[in-house]
Design a protein around this motif. Structure first.
Motif, PDB file in Angstrom:
ATOM      1  N   GLY A   1       0.949  -1.254  -0.101  1.00  0.00           N
ATOM      2  CA  GLY A   1       0.059   0.118  -0.299  1.00  0.00           C
ATOM      3  C   GLY A   1       0.291   1.158  -0.032  1.00  0.00           C
ATOM      4  N   LEU A   2       2.165   1.108   0.568  1.00  0.00           N
ATOM      5  CA  LEU A   2       3.038   2.344   0.993  1.00  0.00           C
ATOM      6  C   LEU A   2       3.596   2.527  -0.966  1.00  0.00           C
ATOM      7  CD1 LEU A   2       4.049   2.054   4.435  1.00  0.00           C
ATOM      8  CD2 LEU A   2       2.737   3.558   3.353  1.00  0.00           C
ATOM      9  N   TYR A   3       4.036   1.577  -1.341  1.00  0.00           N
ATOM     10  CA  TYR A   3       4.871   1.615  -2.557  1.00  0.00           C
ATOM     11  C   TYR A   3       4.312   0.926  -3.591  1.00  0.00           C
ATOM     12  CZ  TYR A   3       8.801   2.513   1.540  1.00  0.00           C
ATOM     13  OH  TYR A   3       9.275   3.374   2.540  1.00  0.00           O
ATOM     14  N   TRP A   4       3.438   0.971  -3.959  1.00  0.00           N
ATOM     15  CA  TRP A   4       3.022   0.200  -5.226  1.00  0.00           C
ATOM     16  C   TRP A   4       1.669   1.100  -5.360  1.00  0.00           C
ATOM     17  CZ3 TRP A   4      -0.042  -4.228  -6.606  1.00  0.00           C
ATOM     18  CH2 TRP A   4      -0.460  -5.230  -8.345  1.00  0.00           C
ATOM     19  N   LYS A   5       1.086   1.866  -6.382  1.00  0.00           N
ATOM     20  CA  LYS A   5       0.020   2.345  -6.555  1.00  0.00           C
ATOM     21  C   LYS A   5      -1.045   1.960  -7.245  1.00  0.00           C
ATOM     22  CE  LYS A   5       2.567   6.540  -8.470  1.00  0.00           C
ATOM     23  NZ  LYS A   5       2.661   6.918  -9.673  1.00  0.00           N
ATOM     24  N   LYS A   6      -0.515   0.948  -8.067  1.00  0.00           N
ATOM     25  CA  LYS A   6      -2.259  -0.551  -7.812  1.00  0.00           C
ATOM     26  C   LYS A   6      -2.504  -1.086  -7.064  1.00  0.00           C
ATOM     27  CE  LYS A   6      -0.698  -0.438 -12.727  1.00  0.00           C
ATOM     28  NZ  LYS A   6      -0.550  -1.911 -14.013  1.00  0.00           N
ATOM     29  N   ALA A   7      -1.913  -1.502  -5.238  1.00  0.00           N
ATOM     30  CA  ALA A   7      -2.630  -2.222  -4.564  1.00  0.00           C
ATOM     31  C   ALA A   7      -3.871  -1.699  -4.279  1.00  0.00           C
ATOM     32  CB  ALA A   7      -1.737  -2.037  -3.213  1.00  0.00           C
ATOM     33  N   ASN A   8      -5.106  -2.267  -4.052  1.00  0.00           N
ATOM     34  CA  ASN A   8      -6.306  -2.274  -3.658  1.00  0.00           C
ATOM     35  C   ASN A   8      -6.769  -2.567  -3.078  1.00  0.00           C
ATOM     36  OD1 ASN A   8      -7.124  -4.216  -5.031  1.00  0.00           O
ATOM     37  ND2 ASN A   8      -7.577  -3.393  -7.430  1.00  0.00           N
ATOM     38  N   LEU A   9      -7.958  -2.737  -2.468  1.00  0.00           N
ATOM     39  CA  LEU A   9      -8.672  -3.490  -1.502  1.00  0.00           C
ATOM     40  C   LEU A   9      -9.381  -4.963  -1.670  1.00  0.00           C
ATOM     41  CD1 LEU A   9     -10.750  -2.927   1.088  1.00  0.00           C
ATOM     42  CD2 LEU A   9     -12.354  -2.492  -0.513  1.00  0.00           C
ATOM     43  N   THR A  10      -9.514  -4.596  -2.624  1.00  0.00           N
ATOM     44  CA  THR A  10      -9.783  -6.530  -3.328  1.00  0.00           C
ATOM     45  C   THR A  10      -8.200  -6.797  -3.116  1.00  0.00           C
ATOM     46  OG1 THR A  10     -11.320  -5.720  -4.787  1.00  0.00           O
ATOM     47  CG2 THR A  10     -10.286  -7.802  -4.736  1.00  0.00           C
ATOM     48  N   GLY A  11      -7.143  -7.037  -3.308  1.00  0.00           N
ATOM     49  CA  GLY A  11      -5.701  -7.314  -3.123  1.00  0.00           C
ATOM     50  C   GLY A  11      -5.249  -7.411  -2.239  1.00  0.00           C
ATOM     51  N   CYS A  12      -5.635  -6.288  -0.978  1.00  0.00           N
ATOM     52  CA  CYS A  12      -5.898  -6.638   0.328  1.00  0.00           C
ATOM     53  C   CYS A  12      -7.004  -7.124   1.440  1.00  0.00           C
ATOM     54  CB  CYS A  12      -5.939  -5.132   0.831  1.00  0.00           C
ATOM     55  SG  CYS A  12      -5.872  -4.456   3.068  1.00  0.00           S
ATOM     56  N   ILE A  13      -7.740  -7.535   1.069  1.00  0.00           N
ATOM     57  CA  ILE A  13      -8.399  -8.248   1.298  1.00  0.00           C
ATOM     58  C   ILE A  13      -8.027  -9.815   1.320  1.00  0.00           C
ATOM     59  CG2 ILE A  13     -10.551  -9.113   2.084  1.00  0.00           C
ATOM     60  CD1 ILE A  13      -9.634  -6.667   3.616  1.00  0.00           C
ATOM     61  N   ALA A  14      -7.821 -10.067   0.355  1.00  0.00           N
ATOM     62  CA  ALA A  14      -6.922 -11.168  -0.267  1.00  0.00           C
ATOM     63  C   ALA A  14      -5.741 -11.259   0.245  1.00  0.00           C
ATOM     64  CB  ALA A  14      -7.529 -11.771  -1.681  1.00  0.00           C
ATOM     65  N   SER A  15      -5.447 -10.643   0.106  1.00  0.00           N
ATOM     66  CA  SER A  15      -3.488 -10.842   1.092  1.00  0.00           C
ATOM     67  C   SER A  15      -3.445 -11.838   2.623  1.00  0.00           C
ATOM     68  CB  SER A  15      -2.622  -9.993   0.875  1.00  0.00           C
ATOM     69  OG  SER A  15      -1.620 -10.412   1.291  1.00  0.00           O
ATOM     70  N   MET A  16      -4.624 -11.441   3.137  1.00  0.00           N
ATOM     71  CA  MET A  16      -4.831 -10.974   4.603  1.00  0.00           C
ATOM     72  C   MET A  16      -5.538 -12.503   4.853  1.00  0.00           C
ATOM     73  SD  MET A  16      -7.182  -7.516   5.673  1.00  0.00           S
ATOM     74  CE  MET A  16      -5.912  -5.594   6.139  1.00  0.00           C
ATOM     75  N   PHE A  17      -6.783 -12.956   4.214  1.00  0.00           N
ATOM     76  CA  PHE A  17      -7.668 -13.530   4.306  1.00  0.00           C
ATOM     77  C   PHE A  17      -6.670 -14.994   3.460  1.00  0.00           C
ATOM     78  CE2 PHE A  17      -9.654 -17.198   1.921  1.00  0.00           C
ATOM     79  CZ  PHE A  17     -11.498 -17.251   3.476  1.00  0.00           C
TER      80      PHE A  17
END
Length: 469
Positions: free
Chosen positions: A401-417
């Motif tokens: 989220g800090l260093y990659w502009k394309k990171a989004n909510l979908t990717g964030c939740i998928a990564s956590m899960f």
């Protein structure tokens, strides 16, 4: 005399908490000490983040058994974490002017990510706090003869009380005093034992070959992966944690936050060497102590083979280390509960009400940790269960989220899960030979990359991915 000193010392902690309470006027004062800590105070309070039962009791036991390769995770990985925070994260987060680490997920990815990060972060603290309470109970059992459960209750209520009164202000002031006593106590004991053993040559002569190796002897895939996992468990996994965040962000400005974090990392690595070598010398001078619990080798050696003055100095240092770690660990999840779970449900919550909610959460976190400490009294099990949560679920989306502009909510939740549940599967069901955290980290990274190419219709964030970088 030792009992009297301990009683006076604990009473002084309460007085400091009462005095610090007079500096609390709002939530930021309570959680981040009003963002007013000088370089010296900020360095000391950040240094004290993990200098607790593992550093003083757990790591020495591993060191005398396996040498430096047994303590890569603690203290080497812990020191690496603080340096990395200072180099790559402190300046960015300080500029955001937020109260908790989970606030960042809300700004960057939206409210869903904020809730998810809080739900994943809060449970990781209970085992860690419980481990510190068990260690404190063991210390009181050894020194005073109190039942373990009584020692756990006394130590928990003491830390809860001065944290409840003064929050991060009381933690900062007590940590500063604790650290002075800790460093002096370890140096005095180390010098005395060093003179008794007759110098470094005698220490080296009585240790097995390869004892002081810092890299694996056998360069197999399995050994290298285990070695890498030891470095990153705390080295990367503790970066996305509220206790680190609140200590670093309590600095008076962003430059102080950066410098104090790096300084604390260097201090940690240097000073954490002292209990390791004290335990090694104790093993050589008094091998009979190995017949008992090796985690207690230093406390038992001090009680049986030193003067009352040295006992006061050492146990003051040991109690200081555990209290410092426990207080910050209790405040961290309490702040997240108030700011990121309860406050969003009641948008009209005033700052005064939020401060009350966080204080109530301090009490709840303490009592839940007491229950865990009383029901599961294995320090290593408790610490182990709490160590991998943030690495496999939060580190990847935070950094992306800090260093990659394309990171989004979908990717964030998928990564956590996927990161979290892959780790659970490998750790508790498949029992993989490769460290489960590596599977979890890999799954989280792949999920974030692939997920970030899907539409992000749920994201309500107003945070620019690259604004702070």
């Amino acid at each position: 005399m030792l009992l009297t000193f301990i009683a006076v010392y604990l009473f002084i902690n309460l007085l400091i908490g009462w005095w610090a309470s007079k500096r609390i006027s709002n939530t930021e004062d309570f959680v981040l000490a009003g963002r007013g800590l000088s370089f010296m105070f900020s360095s000391m309070v950040t240094f004290a983040t993990w200098f607790g039962s593992e550093t003083m009791m757990g790591a020495p036991a591993e060191f005398i058994k396996d040498g430096f390769l047994g303590v890569i995770e603690e203290p080497f990985g812990a020191s690496l974490c603080l340096v990395l925070v200072g180099c790559f994260y402190a300046r960015i987060f300080y500029k955001l002017n937020i109260l908790t680490f989970c606030d960042y997920f809300g700004l960057r990815f939206g409210k869903i990510a904020e809730y998810a990060s809080a739900i994943l972060m809060i449970p990781s603290y209970f085992g860690w706090i419980a481990a510190q309470l068990v260690a404190m109970g063991v210390v009181m059992q050894v020194i005073i003869g109190l039942p373990l459960s009584t020692g756990i209750w006394i130590s928990a209520l003491l830390v809860m009380t001065y944290t409840l009164m003064g929050g991060m202000w009381s933690i900062s002031i007590t940590d500063f005093l604790h650290n002075i006593l800790l460093i002096l106590g370890l140096i005095i004991l180390g010098v005395i034992l060093y003179r008794r053993i007759g110098g470094i040559e005698n220490i080296i002569a009585q240790t097995p070959p390869g004892f002081f190796r810092i890299i694996p002897k056998d360069f197999t895939l399995k050994s290298n992966l285990e070695y890498f996992a030891a470095w990153i468990t705390v080295g990367l996994g503790s970066i996305p944690q509220q206790d680190i965040f609140q200590r670093v962000m309590a600095s008076k400005d962003e430059h102080t936050a950066v410098k104090s974090s790096i300084t604390a990392g260097i201090m940690y690595l240097t000073i954490a060497m002292l209990p390791l070598f004290i335990a090694l010398i104790a093993k050589i001078l008094h091998p009979e102590l190995l017949n008992a619990d090796t985690k207690m080798i230093i406390p038992n050696m001090v009680l049986q083979h030193t003067s009352p003055f040295i006992q006061i100095v050492f146990f003051g240092a040991l109690i200081s280390a555990i209290l410092s770690t426990t207080s910050g660990a209790i405040l961290a999840p309490a702040a997240v509960i108030g700011e990121n779970l309860i406050k969003p449900l009641f948008p009209k919550t005033s700052d005064k009400q939020l401060l009350l909610i966080i204080r109530i959460s301090v009490v709840l976190v303490t009592f839940f940790s007491i229950w865990m400490a009383l029901s599961r009294q294995d320090i290593f099990t408790l610490v182990g269960e709490s160590s991998a949560f943030s690495l496999v679920s939060l580190f990847i989306p935070m950094t992306a989220g800090l260093y990659w502009k394309k990171a989004n909510l979908t990717g964030c939740i998928a990564s956590m899960f996927f990161g979290f549940f892959t780790w659970l599967l490998c750790n508790f069901y498949l029992y993989t030979e490769v460290p489960p955290i590596l599977y979890g980290l890999l799954a989280g990274g792949i999920a974030l990359f692939l997920g970030s190419f899907f539409p992000d219709k749920l994201n309500s964030s107003k945070f620019s991915a690259n604004q702070s970088v």
